[in-house]
Design a protein around this motif. Structure first.
Motif, PDB file in Angstrom:
ATOM      1  N   GLN A 178      22.484   5.584-101.776  1.00 33.95           N
ATOM      2  CA  GLN A 178      23.767   6.074-101.274  1.00 33.95           C
ATOM      3  C   GLN A 178      24.047   5.494 -99.890  1.00 33.95           C
ATOM      4  O   GLN A 178      23.164   5.420 -99.041  1.00 33.95           O
ATOM      5  CB  GLN A 178      23.755   7.608-101.188  1.00 33.95           C
ATOM      6  N   LEU A 179      25.309   5.091 -99.695  1.00 35.35           N
ATOM      7  CA  LEU A 179      25.742   4.593 -98.394  1.00 35.35           C
ATOM      8  C   LEU A 179      26.825   5.539 -97.874  1.00 35.35           C
ATOM      9  O   LEU A 179      27.773   5.862 -98.599  1.00 35.35           O
ATOM     10  CB  LEU A 179      26.302   3.174 -98.537  1.00 35.35           C
ATOM     11  N   GLN A 180      26.664   5.999 -96.603  1.00 39.42           N
ATOM     12  CA  GLN A 180      27.602   6.970 -96.033  1.00 39.42           C
ATOM     13  C   GLN A 180      28.273   6.420 -94.781  1.00 39.42           C
ATOM     14  O   GLN A 180      27.722   5.570 -94.075  1.00 39.42           O
ATOM     15  CB  GLN A 180      26.869   8.268 -95.657  1.00 39.42           C
ATOM     16  N   ALA A 181      29.469   6.939 -94.502  1.00 41.93           N
ATOM     17  CA  ALA A 181      30.152   6.650 -93.240  1.00 41.93           C
ATOM     18  C   ALA A 181      29.480   7.457 -92.129  1.00 41.93           C
ATOM     19  O   ALA A 181      28.687   8.373 -92.401  1.00 41.93           O
ATOM     20  CB  ALA A 181      31.627   7.008 -93.358  1.00 41.93           C
ATOM     21  N   PRO A 182      29.771   7.161 -90.845  1.00 46.40           N
ATOM     22  CA  PRO A 182      29.133   7.914 -89.740  1.00 46.40           C
ATOM     23  C   PRO A 182      29.335   9.411 -89.817  1.00 46.40           C
ATOM     24  O   PRO A 182      28.491  10.185 -89.345  1.00 46.40           O
ATOM     25  CB  PRO A 182      29.815   7.321 -88.492  1.00 46.40           C
ATOM     26  N   ASP A 183      30.448   9.879 -90.419  1.00 46.88           N
ATOM     27  CA  ASP A 183      30.677  11.312 -90.521  1.00 46.88           C
ATOM     28  C   ASP A 183      30.098  11.913 -91.795  1.00 46.88           C
ATOM     29  O   ASP A 183      30.328  13.089 -92.094  1.00 46.88           O
ATOM     30  CB  ASP A 183      32.176  11.617 -90.434  1.00 46.88           C
ATOM     31  N   GLY A 184      29.365  11.102 -92.588  1.00 51.55           N
ATOM     32  CA  GLY A 184      28.717  11.606 -93.788  1.00 51.55           C
ATOM     33  C   GLY A 184      29.500  11.427 -95.071  1.00 51.55           C
ATOM     34  O   GLY A 184      29.027  11.806 -96.151  1.00 51.55           O
ATOM     35  N   GLN A 185      30.728  10.881 -95.010  1.00 54.20           N
ATOM     36  CA  GLN A 185      31.507  10.668 -96.226  1.00 54.20           C
ATOM     37  C   GLN A 185      30.853   9.601 -97.094  1.00 54.20           C
ATOM     38  O   GLN A 185      30.518   8.522 -96.612  1.00 54.20           O
ATOM     39  CB  GLN A 185      32.934  10.239 -95.897  1.00 54.20           C
ATOM     40  N   PRO A 186      30.640   9.879 -98.389  1.00 54.06           N
ATOM     41  CA  PRO A 186      30.064   8.864 -99.282  1.00 54.06           C
ATOM     42  C   PRO A 186      30.986   7.645 -99.390  1.00 54.06           C
ATOM     43  O   PRO A 186      32.205   7.783 -99.538  1.00 54.06           O
ATOM     44  CB  PRO A 186      29.956   9.594-100.626  1.00 54.06           C
ATOM     45  N   LEU A 187      30.377   6.469 -99.308  1.00 49.72           N
ATOM     46  CA  LEU A 187      31.132   5.218 -99.393  1.00 49.72           C
ATOM     47  C   LEU A 187      30.924   4.521-100.730  1.00 49.72           C
ATOM     48  O   LEU A 187      31.882   4.075-101.357  1.00 49.72           O
ATOM     49  CB  LEU A 187      30.729   4.267 -98.256  1.00 49.72           C
ATOM     50  N   CYS A 188      29.669   4.420-101.147  1.00 51.50           N
ATOM     51  CA  CYS A 188      29.367   3.736-102.408  1.00 51.50           C
ATOM     52  C   CYS A 188      27.888   3.896-102.714  1.00 51.50           C
ATOM     53  O   CYS A 188      27.104   4.326-101.875  1.00 51.50           O
ATOM     54  CB  CYS A 188      29.728   2.240-102.331  1.00 51.50           C
ATOM     55  N   THR A 189      27.499   3.552-103.934  1.00 48.52           N
ATOM     56  CA  THR A 189      26.087   3.389-104.271  1.00 48.52           C
ATOM     57  C   THR A 189      25.741   1.920-104.086  1.00 48.52           C
ATOM     58  O   THR A 189      26.616   1.044-104.171  1.00 48.52           O
ATOM     59  CB  THR A 189      25.801   3.801-105.720  1.00 48.52           C
ATOM     60  N   CYS A 190      24.476   1.625-103.837  1.00 48.60           N
ATOM     61  CA  CYS A 190      24.100   0.235-103.592  1.00 48.60           C
ATOM     62  C   CYS A 190      22.667  -0.020-104.012  1.00 48.60           C
ATOM     63  O   CYS A 190      21.911   0.901-104.338  1.00 48.60           O
ATOM     64  CB  CYS A 190      24.293  -0.132-102.121  1.00 48.60           C
ATOM     65  N   ASP A 191      22.266  -1.274-103.986  1.00 46.68           N
ATOM     66  CA  ASP A 191      20.920  -1.720-104.309  1.00 46.68           C
ATOM     67  C   ASP A 191      19.963  -1.301-103.195  1.00 46.68           C
ATOM     68  O   ASP A 191      20.355  -1.196-102.025  1.00 46.68           O
ATOM     69  CB  ASP A 191      20.935  -3.250-104.466  1.00 46.68           C
ATOM     70  N   ILE A 192      18.703  -1.085-103.539  1.00 46.42           N
ATOM     71  CA  ILE A 192      17.721  -0.634-102.553  1.00 46.42           C
ATOM     72  C   ILE A 192      17.532  -1.665-101.443  1.00 46.42           C
ATOM     73  O   ILE A 192      17.322  -1.319-100.279  1.00 46.42           O
ATOM     74  CB  ILE A 192      16.368  -0.305-103.236  1.00 46.42           C
ATOM     75  N   LYS A 224      18.256   6.262 -92.075  1.00 44.23           N
ATOM     76  CA  LYS A 224      17.883   6.929 -93.317  1.00 44.23           C
ATOM     77  C   LYS A 224      18.040   8.438 -93.130  1.00 44.23           C
ATOM     78  O   LYS A 224      17.492   9.026 -92.197  1.00 44.23           O
ATOM     79  CB  LYS A 224      16.435   6.614 -93.687  1.00 44.23           C
ATOM     80  N   VAL A 225      18.800   9.079 -94.015  1.00 41.42           N
ATOM     81  CA  VAL A 225      19.002  10.523 -93.924  1.00 41.42           C
ATOM     82  C   VAL A 225      18.374  11.251 -95.103  1.00 41.42           C
ATOM     83  O   VAL A 225      18.256  12.479 -95.073  1.00 41.42           O
ATOM     84  CB  VAL A 225      20.506  10.873 -93.842  1.00 41.42           C
ATOM     85  N   CYS A 226      17.984  10.507 -96.152  1.00 37.90           N
ATOM     86  CA  CYS A 226      17.369  11.139 -97.315  1.00 37.90           C
ATOM     87  C   CYS A 226      16.525  10.092 -98.034  1.00 37.90           C
ATOM     88  O   CYS A 226      16.879   8.907 -98.090  1.00 37.90           O
ATOM     89  CB  CYS A 226      18.440  11.697 -98.256  1.00 37.90           C
ATOM     90  N   GLU A 227      15.390  10.544 -98.598  1.00 39.18           N
ATOM     91  CA  GLU A 227      14.476   9.623 -99.277  1.00 39.18           C
ATOM     92  C   GLU A 227      14.832   9.465-100.746  1.00 39.18           C
ATOM     93  O   GLU A 227      14.792   8.362-101.290  1.00 39.18           O
ATOM     94  CB  GLU A 227      13.032  10.133 -99.142  1.00 39.18           C
ATOM     95  N   ARG A 228      15.180  10.575-101.432  1.00 34.44           N
ATOM     96  CA  ARG A 228      15.479  10.528-102.860  1.00 34.44           C
ATOM     97  C   ARG A 228      16.775  11.293-103.160  1.00 34.44           C
ATOM     98  O   ARG A 228      16.792  12.517-103.046  1.00 34.44           O
ATOM     99  CB  ARG A 228      14.323  11.132-103.669  1.00 34.44           C
ATOM    100  N   PRO A 229      17.821  10.571-103.538  1.00 34.02           N
ATOM    101  CA  PRO A 229      17.893   9.108-103.523  1.00 34.02           C
ATOM    102  C   PRO A 229      17.971   8.587-102.095  1.00 34.02           C
ATOM    103  O   PRO A 229      18.424   9.307-101.192  1.00 34.02           O
ATOM    104  CB  PRO A 229      19.175   8.824-104.286  1.00 34.02           C
ATOM    105  N   LEU A 230      17.519   7.355-101.906  1.00 38.13           N
ATOM    106  CA  LEU A 230      17.568   6.753-100.583  1.00 38.13           C
ATOM    107  C   LEU A 230      19.018   6.742-100.102  1.00 38.13           C
ATOM    108  O   LEU A 230      19.890   6.154-100.738  1.00 38.13           O
ATOM    109  CB  LEU A 230      17.010   5.325-100.627  1.00 38.13           C
ATOM    110  N   THR A 231      19.266   7.421 -98.963  1.00 40.97           N
ATOM    111  CA  THR A 231      20.632   7.538 -98.433  1.00 40.97           C
ATOM    112  C   THR A 231      20.649   7.003 -97.015  1.00 40.97           C
ATOM    113  O   THR A 231      19.809   7.380 -96.188  1.00 40.97           O
ATOM    114  CB  THR A 231      21.103   9.000 -98.446  1.00 40.97           C
ATOM    115  N   VAL A 232      21.589   6.126 -96.722  1.00 39.53           N
ATOM    116  CA  VAL A 232      21.704   5.501 -95.400  1.00 39.53           C
ATOM    117  C   VAL A 232      23.080   5.820 -94.823  1.00 39.53           C
ATOM    118  O   VAL A 232      24.104   5.621 -95.482  1.00 39.53           O
ATOM    119  CB  VAL A 232      21.509   3.974 -95.493  1.00 39.53           C
ATOM    120  N   ARG A 233      23.086   6.343 -93.561  1.00 40.56           N
ATOM    121  CA  ARG A 233      24.339   6.624 -92.871  1.00 40.56           C
ATOM    122  C   ARG A 233      24.586   5.523 -91.846  1.00 40.56           C
ATOM    123  O   ARG A 233      23.746   5.234 -90.994  1.00 40.56           O
ATOM    124  CB  ARG A 233      24.274   7.978 -92.172  1.00 40.56           C
TER     125      ARG A 233
END
Length: 557
Positions: free
Chosen positions: A305-319, A333-342
């Motif tokens: 998961q890819l998020q905007a700075p305010d936490g809004q989901p942007l898209c799913t992406c490759d690891i 990194k804000v979460c391990e499973r699923p890997l989520t990057v803000r």
């Protein structure tokens, strides 16, 4: 129910040259009755050979053909065409030969149909449950797809089938060699017939007999190999043990013998791939030689998961993409499973709603059949067109990258070939001939090479006056007063192809035309609709749509 099998061998026919002219004699095992199955034989006549030049001719024979294919769903398939020996280019397939196990032979003159190919003929060729047998039959199918947009499925190369009855027959791999080694018959392969004008207004008797034999011998070889497997023992004694054969049993065995070799080119057999794999242990796993694509060794979708700075989901992406943002300190990194990057920066665009294709998690399964063991990427819009798309469309092409298992990928590629051919005609964008050729044969250079070959290989047989002409041709070209062996060798090995200044890749020309008309999105939609209509996928990702429009998608870096 009437059941029967026709077997053709020299022992029964009493002639080793049955295919040398008209199909004169055949032993036809048919009409095995429920109470008393009796072998009947009859002489082959031209009534079993039918020339098809119009859609009406085809319709007249279609019901008869369907009757012949009720139990033994197999046809011998072959093609004839005219080649220009000076350039090496071939014309479109002129004649399609179809022959059944019970002796019906249809010679379809495609070159005289004016492009009006009956849909029932196309359906027959595309039906994978009806086997099409022959030597290099897969290659014939590719020619039909390229020339007429006809998908051919269910192809079985007889050379693969021969491996299922090992040590029973010794023969070379040509159709003529298989006929001699398996059937004990000699085919007529005279050059003057084989290379004759198959587009002529009227075919000669010799042409008809030659074409019918090529189609019929393939299905005869198929039948003999299946019966050899069924009965075992000495193939020479096979014909005398046929009275108790159940045709449905023969067909069940035929299907079993063809498992793993249907729609496989001769250089792509499973046995060959396994042998190469064991011999070369250093090759990467998951890559099959002979394919235009490789099966994936790891999932395509990691659903990070890819998020905007305010936490809004942007898209799913490759690891790897998610880890890249972390490594470059562009995200946390804000979460391990699923890997989520803000992200630490404001993206150039955000999804307009939560109902967005790029936000959905996707399964690693074949979108057509659901197979989750082996799959490969399918570009719904082929890459030969995609690479000429504007950057915005190329940046967001993941919508049109789906997963297919190898068998479904092969079928889909066959359908793609049909649409490519339609586009080639519609946009005047040849695929691999004429202006579509990167290089063309230079006729003057070909004359030089031909003269050198003649002098080097056949000088004693050439009249002296002709020798003088050939020598002068070469000396004038090279600007010398005498010829040496080295010079002749150089001329023989010269490259006679030159760059075609008018060349434009098929894909580029097609995309340019749609771009000029402002219909590039219609082009995308056409490919998606073709995929859905031909493959009928049951496991498409959520929100995947034929109507998906890239203009509504903003980049998220």
């Amino acid at each position: 129910m009437e059941r029967g099998v026709r077997v053709l061998t020299a022992a029964v026919l009493g002639s080793a040259s049955v295919y040398a002219g008209v199909l004169t004699f055949r032993q036809l095992y048919k009409h095995f009755k429920t109470q008393a199955r009796k072998c009947q034989s009859r002489k082959r006549t031209n009534q079993n050979i039918h020339l098809i030049s119009t859609a009406k001719d085809w319709q007249d024979q279609q019901k008869t053909l369907q009757e012949h294919l009720k139990v033994m769903k197999v046809v011998g398939l072959d093609c004839e065409w005219v080649s220009d020996h000076s350039t090496g280019h071939r014309s479109q397939v002129a004649l399609l030969q179809l022959a059944t196990t019970s002796g019906l032979c249809l010679l379809v003159r495609l070159c005289h149909m004016g492009g009006m190919i009956p849909q029932t003929l196309k359906d027959l060729l595309a039906d994978p449950s009806i086997l099409k047998v022959g030597v290099a039959v897969k290659d014939d199918g590719k020619k039909l797809a390229k020339d007429y947009g006809m998908v051919v499925q269910g192809c079985v190369d007889l050379r693969h089938l021969l491996t299922r009855v090992r040590h029973k027959y010794k023969c070379d791999s040509s159709l003529q060699g298989l006929a001699e080694g398996i059937l004990g018959v000699t085919m007529d392969k005279r050059r003057e017939i084989r290379c004759s004008n198959w587009e002529a207004d009227t075919l000669s008797v010799d042409q008809v007999h030659y074409a019918a034999a090529d189609g019929q011998v393939g299905v005869d070889i198929f039948t003999k190999l299946v019966l050899t497997k069924l009965k075992g023992g000495d193939p020479g004694d096979l014909v005398w043990n046929m009275e108790e054969v159940d045709l449905e049993e023969v067909w069940r065995l035929a299907r079993a013998m063809c498992q793993g070799i249907v729609d496989i080119g001769h250089r792509q057999s499973g046995t060959q791939r396994r042998t190469q794999s064991s011999a070369k242990q250093t090759e990467k796993p998951g890559i099959e030689k002979g394919r235009a694509y490789s099966a994936r060794a790891r999932p395509l979708y990691h659903n990070c998961q890819l998020q905007a700075p305010d936490g809004q989901p942007l898209c799913t992406c490759d690891i790897r993409k998610a880890e890249w943002y972390i490594e470059k300190q562009l995200g946390d990194k804000v979460c391990e499973r699923p890997l989520t990057v803000r992200l630490r920066f404001e993206p150039s665009g955000r999804p307009e709603s939560e109902h967005n294709y790029y936000l959905q998690e996707k399964e690693n399964v074949c979108v057509v059949c659901g197979n989750n063991n082996t799959y490969t990427r399918k570009f719904v819009v082929p890459q030969e067109y995609l690479k000429y798309f504007p950057p915005l469309l190329k940046d967001h092409r993941s919508h049109d990258v789906l997963l297919l298992c190898p068998p479904c990928h092969q079928v889909s590629s066959n359908h793609d070939a049909v649409l490519r051919q339609e586009l080639a005609v519609e946009c005047d964008a040849p695929i691999d001939s004429g202006l579509g050729c990167r290089s063309v044969q230079n006729q003057d250079l070909m004359k030089i090479r031909s003269a050198a070959k003649a002098l080097k290989l056949s000088r004693p047989q050439i009249p002296e006056a002709r020798v003088i002409v050939l020598e002068k041709t070469l000396m004038d070209y090279y600007g010398v007063t005498s010829l040496t062996d080295d010079l002749l060798e150089t001329a023989i090995n010269m490259d006679t192809r030159i760059f075609n200044s008018d060349y434009m890749p098929h894909g580029k020309k097609v995309v340019e035309q749609f771009k000029q008309k402002g219909k590039l999105w219609d082009f995308e939609r056409r490919w998606r609709k073709s995929f859905v209509d031909t493959m009928k996928p049951k496991f498409l990702p959520p929100l995947w749509s034929i109507e998906h429009h890239h203009n509504g998608v903003l980049s998220t870096h």
